[in-house]
Design a protein around this motif. Structure first.
Motif, PDB file in Angstrom:
ATOM      1  N   MET A 194      40.764  50.126 -26.394  1.00  0.00           N
ATOM      2  CA  MET A 194      40.469  49.016 -25.482  1.00  0.00           C
ATOM      3  C   MET A 194      41.729  48.515 -24.784  1.00  0.00           C
ATOM      4  SD  MET A 194      37.546  47.014 -27.628  1.00  0.00           S
ATOM      5  CE  MET A 194      37.263  45.739 -26.446  1.00  0.00           C
ATOM      6  N   CYS A 195      42.828  48.413 -25.499  1.00  0.00           N
ATOM      7  CA  CYS A 195      44.085  47.956 -24.894  1.00  0.00           C
ATOM      8  C   CYS A 195      44.622  49.002 -23.920  1.00  0.00           C
ATOM      9  CB  CYS A 195      45.116  47.636 -25.967  1.00  0.00           C
ATOM     10  SG  CYS A 195      44.716  46.135 -26.895  1.00  0.00           S
ATOM     11  N   THR A 196      44.436  50.273 -24.251  1.00  0.00           N
ATOM     12  CA  THR A 196      44.855  51.338 -23.341  1.00  0.00           C
ATOM     13  C   THR A 196      44.054  51.264 -22.050  1.00  0.00           C
ATOM     14  OG1 THR A 196      45.397  52.729 -25.226  1.00  0.00           O
ATOM     15  CG2 THR A 196      45.147  53.834 -23.119  1.00  0.00           C
ATOM     16  N   LEU A 197      42.750  50.995 -22.149  1.00  0.00           N
ATOM     17  CA  LEU A 197      41.926  50.830 -20.956  1.00  0.00           C
ATOM     18  C   LEU A 197      42.400  49.638 -20.123  1.00  0.00           C
ATOM     19  CD1 LEU A 197      38.315  51.511 -22.222  1.00  0.00           C
ATOM     20  CD2 LEU A 197      39.557  52.789 -20.497  1.00  0.00           C
ATOM     21  N   CYS A 198      42.717  48.529 -20.785  1.00  0.00           N
ATOM     22  CA  CYS A 198      43.227  47.340 -20.085  1.00  0.00           C
ATOM     23  C   CYS A 198      44.483  47.683 -19.303  1.00  0.00           C
ATOM     24  CB  CYS A 198      43.554  46.234 -21.081  1.00  0.00           C
ATOM     25  SG  CYS A 198      42.297  45.006 -21.240  1.00  0.00           S
ATOM     26  N   HIS A 199      45.395  48.368 -19.966  1.00  0.00           N
ATOM     27  CA  HIS A 199      46.671  48.706 -19.344  1.00  0.00           C
ATOM     28  C   HIS A 199      46.467  49.660 -18.166  1.00  0.00           C
ATOM     29  CE1 HIS A 199      50.942  49.258 -19.025  1.00  0.00           C
ATOM     30  NE2 HIS A 199      50.789  50.577 -19.114  1.00  0.00           N
ATOM     31  N   SER A 200      45.653  50.691 -18.353  1.00  0.00           N
ATOM     32  CA  SER A 200      45.436  51.648 -17.264  1.00  0.00           C
ATOM     33  C   SER A 200      44.696  50.995 -16.100  1.00  0.00           C
ATOM     34  CB  SER A 200      44.690  52.886 -17.756  1.00  0.00           C
ATOM     35  OG  SER A 200      43.444  52.538 -18.287  1.00  0.00           O
ATOM     36  N   ARG A 201      43.809  50.059 -16.392  1.00  0.00           N
ATOM     37  CA  ARG A 201      43.112  49.353 -15.314  1.00  0.00           C
ATOM     38  C   ARG A 201      44.084  48.508 -14.498  1.00  0.00           C
ATOM     39  NH1 ARG A 201      38.516  44.668 -15.913  1.00  0.00           N
ATOM     40  NH2 ARG A 201      38.350  44.229 -13.704  1.00  0.00           N
ATOM     41  N   SER A 202      44.993  47.815 -15.169  1.00  0.00           N
ATOM     42  CA  SER A 202      45.949  46.983 -14.430  1.00  0.00           C
ATOM     43  C   SER A 202      46.855  47.840 -13.557  1.00  0.00           C
ATOM     44  CB  SER A 202      46.769  46.111 -15.375  1.00  0.00           C
ATOM     45  OG  SER A 202      47.600  46.900 -16.190  1.00  0.00           O
ATOM     46  N   ILE A 203      47.243  49.015 -14.039  1.00  0.00           N
ATOM     47  CA  ILE A 203      48.072  49.919 -13.236  1.00  0.00           C
ATOM     48  C   ILE A 203      47.277  50.432 -12.036  1.00  0.00           C
ATOM     49  CG2 ILE A 203      49.187  52.188 -13.232  1.00  0.00           C
ATOM     50  CD1 ILE A 203      50.041  51.605 -16.116  1.00  0.00           C
ATOM     51  N   LEU A 204      46.026  50.823 -12.258  1.00  0.00           N
ATOM     52  CA  LEU A 204      45.188  51.298 -11.157  1.00  0.00           C
ATOM     53  C   LEU A 204      44.953  50.201 -10.126  1.00  0.00           C
ATOM     54  CD1 LEU A 204      42.533  53.481 -12.950  1.00  0.00           C
ATOM     55  CD2 LEU A 204      44.162  54.231 -11.243  1.00  0.00           C
ATOM     56  N   ASP A 205      44.712  48.974 -10.583  1.00  0.00           N
ATOM     57  CA  ASP A 205      44.517  47.856  -9.653  1.00  0.00           C
ATOM     58  C   ASP A 205      45.761  47.642  -8.799  1.00  0.00           C
ATOM     59  OD1 ASP A 205      41.971  47.429 -10.528  1.00  0.00           O
ATOM     60  OD2 ASP A 205      42.459  45.680 -11.760  1.00  0.00           O
ATOM     61  N   ALA A 206      46.929  47.695  -9.421  1.00  0.00           N
ATOM     62  CA  ALA A 206      48.179  47.509  -8.680  1.00  0.00           C
ATOM     63  C   ALA A 206      48.366  48.620  -7.654  1.00  0.00           C
ATOM     64  CB  ALA A 206      49.360  47.465  -9.634  1.00  0.00           C
ATOM     65  N   ASN A 207      48.097  49.855  -8.050  1.00  0.00           N
ATOM     66  CA  ASN A 207      48.218  50.982  -7.107  1.00  0.00           C
ATOM     67  C   ASN A 207      47.219  50.858  -5.970  1.00  0.00           C
ATOM     68  OD1 ASN A 207      50.256  52.103  -8.625  1.00  0.00           O
ATOM     69  ND2 ASN A 207      48.917  53.500  -9.720  1.00  0.00           N
ATOM     70  N   PHE A 208      46.017  50.405  -6.285  1.00  0.00           N
ATOM     71  CA  PHE A 208      44.988  50.250  -5.260  1.00  0.00           C
ATOM     72  C   PHE A 208      45.383  49.180  -4.251  1.00  0.00           C
ATOM     73  CE2 PHE A 208      40.799  48.529  -3.895  1.00  0.00           C
ATOM     74  CZ  PHE A 208      40.366  49.660  -3.230  1.00  0.00           C
ATOM     75  N   ARG A 209      45.878  48.032  -4.746  1.00  0.00           N
ATOM     76  CA  ARG A 209      46.323  46.965  -3.845  1.00  0.00           C
ATOM     77  C   ARG A 209      47.470  47.432  -2.961  1.00  0.00           C
ATOM     78  NH1 ARG A 209      45.569  43.873  -8.505  1.00  0.00           N
ATOM     79  NH2 ARG A 209      47.793  43.969  -8.949  1.00  0.00           N
ATOM     80  N   THR A 210      48.411  48.174  -3.542  1.00  0.00           N
ATOM     81  CA  THR A 210      49.547  48.692  -2.786  1.00  0.00           C
ATOM     82  C   THR A 210      49.089  49.651  -1.702  1.00  0.00           C
ATOM     83  OG1 THR A 210      50.941  48.492  -4.742  1.00  0.00           O
ATOM     84  CG2 THR A 210      51.753  49.894  -2.979  1.00  0.00           C
ATOM     85  N   SER A 211      48.151  50.538  -2.037  1.00  0.00           N
ATOM     86  CA  SER A 211      47.682  51.507  -1.033  1.00  0.00           C
ATOM     87  C   SER A 211      46.941  50.810   0.101  1.00  0.00           C
ATOM     88  CB  SER A 211      46.801  52.574  -1.673  1.00  0.00           C
ATOM     89  OG  SER A 211      45.581  52.039  -2.101  1.00  0.00           O
TER      90      SER A 211
END
Length: 118
Positions: free
Chosen positions: A94-111
């Protein structure tokens, strides 16, 4: 990003609402669209896991709580908690999912910002 907008369209710099929307990018296999699809899968998995953990919980308060602590059944206020979180380095699913989601969200906002800046 417009609230209620199609994320696949937003990844390509187009603002269109999801309701009654036929997405022209539903079969697109570009990197941006794949990031959106992975994020959707992660969010769905997180929701399933949280429902299993929180079944029986009747607390309806809407305060900001630490995601990692919540994954482990604790409700801790998020404000001022970052440096003392006991699950900050946890590697459970669950924590790994949280972390990967936050990274994906940041990459998505940047793109999206890069796409709109052009």
């Amino acid at each position: 990003l417009v609230r209620g907008a199609c994320n696949l369209c937003a990844a390509h710099g187009i603002d269109s609402y999801q309701r009654a929307h036929s997405c022209p990018f539903k079969d697109c296999e570009c990197t941006r669209c794949n990031v959106v699809r992975v994020r959707r899968a992660i969010v769905a998995q997180q929701l399933r896991m949280r429902r299993e953990v929180a079944s029986g919980s009747t607390d309806s308060s809407r305060s900001y709580t630490c995601n990692r602590c919540r994954n482990h059944g604790l409700r801790v206020q998020k404000k001022g908690h970052k440096n003392v979180c006991s699950f900050a380095n946890c590697d459970c699913p669950m924590c790994t999912l949280c972390h990967s989601r936050s990274i994906l969200d940041a990459n998505f906002r940047t793109s999206i910002r890069r796409k709109r800046g052009k």
